[in-house]
Write an enzyme that holds these catalytic residues in place. Structure first.
Site, PDB file in Angstrom:
ATOM      1  N   CYS A   1      57.084  61.465  -8.647  1.00 55.66           N
ATOM      2  CA  CYS A   1      58.372  62.094  -8.352  1.00 55.66           C
ATOM      3  C   CYS A   1      58.186  63.605  -8.392  1.00 55.66           C
ATOM      4  O   CYS A   1      57.802  64.154  -9.430  1.00 55.66           O
ATOM      5  CB  CYS A   1      59.387  61.657  -9.416  1.00 55.66           C
ATOM      6  SG  CYS A   1      60.973  62.492  -9.278  1.00 55.66           S
TER       7      CYS A   1
ATOM      8  N   CYS B   1      59.296  64.723  -1.396  1.00 57.33           N
ATOM      9  CA  CYS B   1      60.024  63.761  -2.223  1.00 57.33           C
ATOM     10  C   CYS B   1      59.418  62.415  -1.863  1.00 57.33           C
ATOM     11  O   CYS B   1      59.268  62.095  -0.671  1.00 57.33           O
ATOM     12  CB  CYS B   1      61.506  63.782  -1.892  1.00 57.33           C
ATOM     13  SG  CYS B   1      62.426  62.409  -2.635  1.00 57.33           S
TER      14      CYS B   1
HETATM   15  N1  DGL Z   1      61.511  60.536  -5.565  1.00 53.61           N
HETATM   16  C1  DGL Z   1      61.929  61.758  -6.153  1.00 53.61           C
HETATM   17  C2  DGL Z   1      61.033  62.926  -5.735  1.00 53.61           C
HETATM   18  O1  DGL Z   1      59.886  62.747  -5.357  1.00 53.61           O
HETATM   19  C3  DGL Z   1      63.342  62.225  -6.059  1.00 53.61           C
HETATM   20  C4  DGL Z   1      64.544  61.417  -5.772  1.00 53.61           C
HETATM   21  C5  DGL Z   1      65.708  61.757  -6.669  1.00 53.61           C
HETATM   22  O2  DGL Z   1      66.487  62.678  -6.366  1.00 53.61           O
HETATM   23  O3  DGL Z   1      65.805  61.094  -7.686  1.00 53.61           O
HETATM   24  O4  DGL Z   1      61.429  64.051  -5.801  1.00 53.61           O
END
Ligand code: DGL
Length: 265
Positions: free
Chosen positions: A75, A192
């Site tokens: 993330c 993301c």
């Molecule tokens: N998957 C997460 C990232 O790589 C973000 C998604 C969220 O806002 O929770 O930033």
């Protein structure tokens, strides 16, 4: 028979599956625990202090209960703020996910790159520093999307997502007067981990073709290097999926490909 290494992959939701899928390809020998902190999703809508206060103790509990050999924070919104806190608090090796600005700027021909991430990620000091260190003369446009991670979750969960809603989030990435403008954006960093879930739709909805940079294969290589040589072929290794909300999910069929064909318990 050697014990397979356990790799814990963590994200706010389903986006980290795009990182998991690449790691599984390089390390079919490992046992996987995927944790979606859906009780706190979306991270992009939380402040930096809130994310640190949420993620650091939660990862501590997960280390305690699953004894992973390595933890991947799949993330960007979390990694751009929590990695030093995690490394200070726990002994386990960590691999983070941060915007792939360096390779994107190295490969852009038009010298115009966009970074598409959550609003949190594009605001981070960490991201700004990556640009000042690695832009290599490129113009970099930061695009913070409020909705794309949620749209990706909906799409993977089988709900219908309108093209217009995706296109609206995508539009600010495209700087220039069209496909023939020599100064147009030609490279978009998927900053993301949710966004590669929508790659086909992003490609279809883009006003002109661009290179989409997904850091997942590089993260998988890093994980493999840190773990050392593989033990066996994974015949005895399994997979688990944990949702922090404990809400029931009916996602098994959609999830299996990300786990390399295994059905997560
Ligand atoms: N998957 C997460 C990232 O790589 C973000 C998604 C969220 O806002 O929770 O930033």
């Amino acid at each position: 028979m050697p014990t397979p290494p356990t790799i814990l992959v963590f994200d706010s939701g389903l986006g980290g599956l795009t990182v998991l899928r690449e790691i599984v390809k390089t390390r079919p020998d490992a046992h996987y625990v995927y944790v979606a902190d859906d009780a706190f999703f979306p991270y992009g809508h939380h402040g930096e202090d809130e994310i640190v206060a949420r993620v650091v103790p939660l990862i501590g509990e997960l280390i305690e209960s699953h004894a992973p050999d390595l933890v991947v924070i799949a993330c960007n919104t979390a990694s751009t703020i929590v990695m030093s806190h995690l490394r200070d608090a726990y002994q386990v090796p960590f691999v983070g996910t941060v915007p792939a600005i360096k390779p994107a700027c190295a490969s852009s021909k038009t010298r115009r790159v966009s970074v598409l991430g959550t609003r949190g990620t594009v605001k981070r000091e960490y991201t700004r520093k990556l640009i000042s260190d690695f832009a290599q003369g490129c113009e970099v446009t930061l695009v913070g999307s409020g909705e794309l991670a949620s749209l990706a979750e909906e799409a993977l969960s089988g709900q219908s997502v309108r093209d217009e809603d995706i296109a609206t989030e995508l539009a600010p990435c495209f700087v220039g007067y069209g496909a023939d403008d020599p100064a147009r954006t030609d490279t978009v960093v998927l900053a993301c981990t949710h966004y590669p879930l929508l790659l086909e739709r992003l490609t279809k909805l883009a006003p002109w073709p661009v290179d989409w940079i997904d850091p997942a294969p590089a993260i998988a290589r890093r994980v493999s290097d840190l773990l050392g040589p593989a033990n066996g072929n994974g015949d005895t290794a399994g997979a688990e999926m944990i949702f922090t909300s404990k809400r029931p999910h009916r996602l098994s069929a959609a999830l299996t490909p990300f786990f390399g064909g295994r059905v997560p318990a």
